[in-house]
Design an enzyme around this catalytic site. Structure first.
Site, PDB file in Angstrom:
ATOM      1  N   GLY A   7       0.834  -1.216   0.000  1.00  0.00           N
ATOM      2  CA  GLY A   7       0.000   0.000   0.000  1.00  0.00           C
ATOM      3  C   GLY A   7       0.856   1.248   0.000  1.00  0.00           C
ATOM      4  O   GLY A   7       0.462   2.296   0.520  1.00  0.00           O
ATOM      5  N   GLY A  10      -0.425   4.717  -1.162  1.00  0.00           N
ATOM      6  CA  GLY A  10      -1.600   5.266  -0.487  1.00  0.00           C
ATOM      7  C   GLY A  10      -1.244   6.437   0.421  1.00  0.00           C
ATOM      8  O   GLY A  10      -0.088   6.888   0.463  1.00  0.00           O
ATOM      9  N   GLN A  11      -2.245   6.910   1.160  1.00  0.00           N
ATOM     10  CA  GLN A  11      -2.059   8.116   1.971  1.00  0.00           C
ATOM     11  C   GLN A  11      -0.920   7.954   2.988  1.00  0.00           C
ATOM     12  O   GLN A  11      -0.017   8.781   3.052  1.00  0.00           O
ATOM     13  CB  GLN A  11      -3.362   8.469   2.715  1.00  0.00           C
ATOM     14  CG  GLN A  11      -3.284   9.797   3.464  1.00  0.00           C
ATOM     15  CD  GLN A  11      -4.397   9.982   4.487  1.00  0.00           C
ATOM     16  OE1 GLN A  11      -5.069   9.022   4.872  1.00  0.00           O
ATOM     17  NE2 GLN A  11      -4.603  11.211   4.922  1.00  0.00           N
ATOM     18  N   ARG A  35      -0.882   0.886  -7.944  1.00  0.00           N
ATOM     19  CA  ARG A  35      -0.785   1.931  -8.970  1.00  0.00           C
ATOM     20  C   ARG A  35       0.610   2.543  -8.891  1.00  0.00           C
ATOM     21  O   ARG A  35       1.317   2.359  -7.904  1.00  0.00           O
ATOM     22  CB  ARG A  35      -1.860   2.993  -8.794  1.00  0.00           C
ATOM     23  CG  ARG A  35      -1.883   3.635  -7.433  1.00  0.00           C
ATOM     24  CD  ARG A  35      -2.820   4.825  -7.374  1.00  0.00           C
ATOM     25  NE  ARG A  35      -2.620   5.509  -6.112  1.00  0.00           N
ATOM     26  CZ  ARG A  35      -3.450   5.400  -5.080  1.00  0.00           C
ATOM     27  NH1 ARG A  35      -4.516   4.656  -5.155  1.00  0.00           N
ATOM     28  NH2 ARG A  35      -3.187   6.042  -3.945  1.00  0.00           N
ATOM     29  N   TYR A 142     -15.495  -2.908   6.220  1.00  0.00           N
ATOM     30  CA  TYR A 142     -14.131  -2.490   6.577  1.00  0.00           C
ATOM     31  C   TYR A 142     -13.848  -2.821   8.052  1.00  0.00           C
ATOM     32  O   TYR A 142     -12.806  -3.399   8.390  1.00  0.00           O
ATOM     33  CB  TYR A 142     -14.002  -0.987   6.323  1.00  0.00           C
ATOM     34  CG  TYR A 142     -12.696  -0.360   6.730  1.00  0.00           C
ATOM     35  CD1 TYR A 142     -11.489  -0.750   6.160  1.00  0.00           C
ATOM     36  CD2 TYR A 142     -12.664   0.664   7.683  1.00  0.00           C
ATOM     37  CE1 TYR A 142     -10.292  -0.138   6.522  1.00  0.00           C
ATOM     38  CE2 TYR A 142     -11.478   1.287   8.038  1.00  0.00           C
ATOM     39  CZ  TYR A 142     -10.294   0.878   7.460  1.00  0.00           C
ATOM     40  OH  TYR A 142      -9.115   1.489   7.826  1.00  0.00           O
ATOM     41  N   LYS A 146     -11.152  -5.411   9.710  1.00  0.00           N
ATOM     42  CA  LYS A 146     -10.105  -4.960  10.643  1.00  0.00           C
ATOM     43  C   LYS A 146     -10.158  -5.760  11.958  1.00  0.00           C
ATOM     44  O   LYS A 146      -9.120  -6.066  12.536  1.00  0.00           O
ATOM     45  CB  LYS A 146     -10.215  -3.447  10.890  1.00  0.00           C
ATOM     46  CG  LYS A 146      -9.732  -2.609   9.709  1.00  0.00           C
ATOM     47  CD  LYS A 146      -8.234  -2.790   9.449  1.00  0.00           C
ATOM     48  CE  LYS A 146      -7.719  -2.077   8.230  1.00  0.00           C
ATOM     49  NZ  LYS A 146      -6.310  -2.381   7.909  1.00  0.00           N
ATOM     50  N   ILE A 172      -6.778  10.056   9.367  1.00  0.00           N
ATOM     51  CA  ILE A 172      -5.449  10.657   9.217  1.00  0.00           C
ATOM     52  C   ILE A 172      -5.543  11.846   8.263  1.00  0.00           C
ATOM     53  O   ILE A 172      -6.097  11.742   7.171  1.00  0.00           O
ATOM     54  CB  ILE A 172      -4.426   9.627   8.668  1.00  0.00           C
ATOM     55  CG1 ILE A 172      -4.378   8.382   9.581  1.00  0.00           C
ATOM     56  CG2 ILE A 172      -3.044  10.264   8.529  1.00  0.00           C
ATOM     57  CD1 ILE A 172      -3.926   8.640  11.002  1.00  0.00           C
TER      58      ILE A 172
HETATM   59  C1  AKB Z   1     -11.718   5.495   6.977  1.00  0.00           C
HETATM   60  O1  AKB Z   1     -12.356   6.546   7.107  1.00  0.00           O
HETATM   61  O2  AKB Z   1     -12.170   4.484   6.443  1.00  0.00           O
HETATM   62  C2  AKB Z   1     -10.317   5.451   7.543  1.00  0.00           C
HETATM   63  C3  AKB Z   1     -10.272   4.900   8.928  1.00  0.00           C
HETATM   64  C4  AKB Z   1     -10.810   5.687  10.054  1.00  0.00           C
HETATM   65  O3  AKB Z   1      -9.798   3.821   9.131  1.00  0.00           O
HETATM   66  N1  AKB Z   1      -9.728   6.750   7.506  1.00  0.00           N
END
Ligand code: AKB
Length: 322
Positions: A7, A10-11, A35, A142, A146, A172
């Protein structure tokens, strides 16, 4: 030390890779992403490989060819994209991690950094000063990936003795690579519109409060945790906090520098995700065990963000290309 950053475009990855290259040397840190790197600094400072972590054979080849010993596993599909593509989120976030853990078990990988998220919490979790040990029942894919990731890391650490360390990151905020597909993205997007002198349409309500962190603190936390003596760590994945503010408070702080900046609040499906997450986090375990202490609060972060983006706008490169 041979390090792999997944990754890496990524950011977080695009900035963490550069910090790791400064510490350990450009050639020692392999950047992997799906990418091409958008920044010249990332492209020119060390090796880049194109990689989908869900492809175990491809991941195995990179680990073997580069003699990887440490992995910062940042590849992930974030919360908003995860709701639109739940199968892809599971594939990248869970199968990608599982591939890495299996390969680590079989190879010489010594240490893994795993970024978890405030998304592991859900509506049944206390929302203020959310404790380290609490209910983990997220309502997003998500979040589900996690929590699964945290449990997998625990299992592989106990069962196979791998050294895996993780942080539950809040939103972040950074001025380099913009985030993509997260619920907390509004807190970055707002700055871009402000420096362009345009109004911003915010996708959460004005009173939406979420925990946030500025990128320098995010990077420092990862480095500090990875370097902490293992004997001091009571947890594998730590709560982490720096600041909490509402969308309206962020706009008001930006307005101190950009008078007249206008924000319209038009909540969409991401409001329900934000409403299921904590407003603030109790990170006292991280502070006690490995000395975590954030440097940035709201006003310092806003001043630095606006200064960095204004410099980029003046140079004609506000938005990264790639
Ligand atoms: C999101 O908004 O999905 C992420 C996170 C809080 O893990 N920035």
């Amino acid at each position: 030390m041979r390090i792999l950053v997944t990754g890496a475009t990524g950011q977080i990855g695009s900035e963490l890779t550069l910090v790791l290259r400064e510490r350990y040397g450009g050639d020692a840190v392999i950047a992997a992403g799906h990418r091409k790197p958008a920044s010249a600094a990332l492209a020119s400072s060390g090796p880049f490989v194109s990689l989908d972590v869900a492809n175990r054979d491809a991941l195995a080849r990179v680990i073997q060819e580069h003699g990887i010993e440490t992995v910062y596993h940042l590849a992930a599909v974030l919360s908003a994209t995860g709701e639109q593509h739940p199968q892809r989120a599971w594939d990248v976030n869970v199968n990608g991690l599982y591939n890495l853990l299996e390969l680590a078990r079989e190879s010489g990988i010594r240490q893994i950094f795993y970024p978890s998220s405030i998304a592991v919490f859900g509506p049944r979790t206390p929302r203020d000063r959310t404790p380290q040990d609490t209910v983990l029942s997220p309502t997003t894919m998500y979040g589900v990936t996690k929590v699964t990731g945290e449990l997998l890391c625990d299992y592989y650490a106990h069962r196979f003795g791998l050294d895996i360390r993780g942080l539950r990151y809040p939103g972040i905020i950074s001025s380099e690579t913009p985030p993509g597909g997260g619920t907390t993205d509004y807190a970055v997007e707002m700055f871009y519109l402000a420096v362009e002198g345009k109004p911003y349409t915010c996708f959460v309500r004005e009173d939406t409060m979420l925990p946030m962190m500025f990128m320098p603190d995010c990077l420092q936390a990862a480095l500090d945790l990875m370097e902490a003596p293992e004997a001091k760590l009571r947890y594998r994945t730590y709560n982490l906090s720096a600041m909490s503010f509402t969308a309206g408070e962020l706009a008001a702080e930006i307005r101190k520098h950009v008078p007249g900046f206008r924000v319209e609040y038009v909540p969409d499906f991401r409001q329900a995700i934000a409403d299921s997450w904590p407003r603030s986090i109790d990170d006292s375990a991280a502070r006690a065990d490995w000395g975590w202490k954030p440097r940035y609060g709201l006003s310092e972060m806003v001043a630095e963000m606006l200064a960095a983006l204004s410099r980029r706008r003046a140079a004609g490169c506000l938005y990264p290309t790639g």
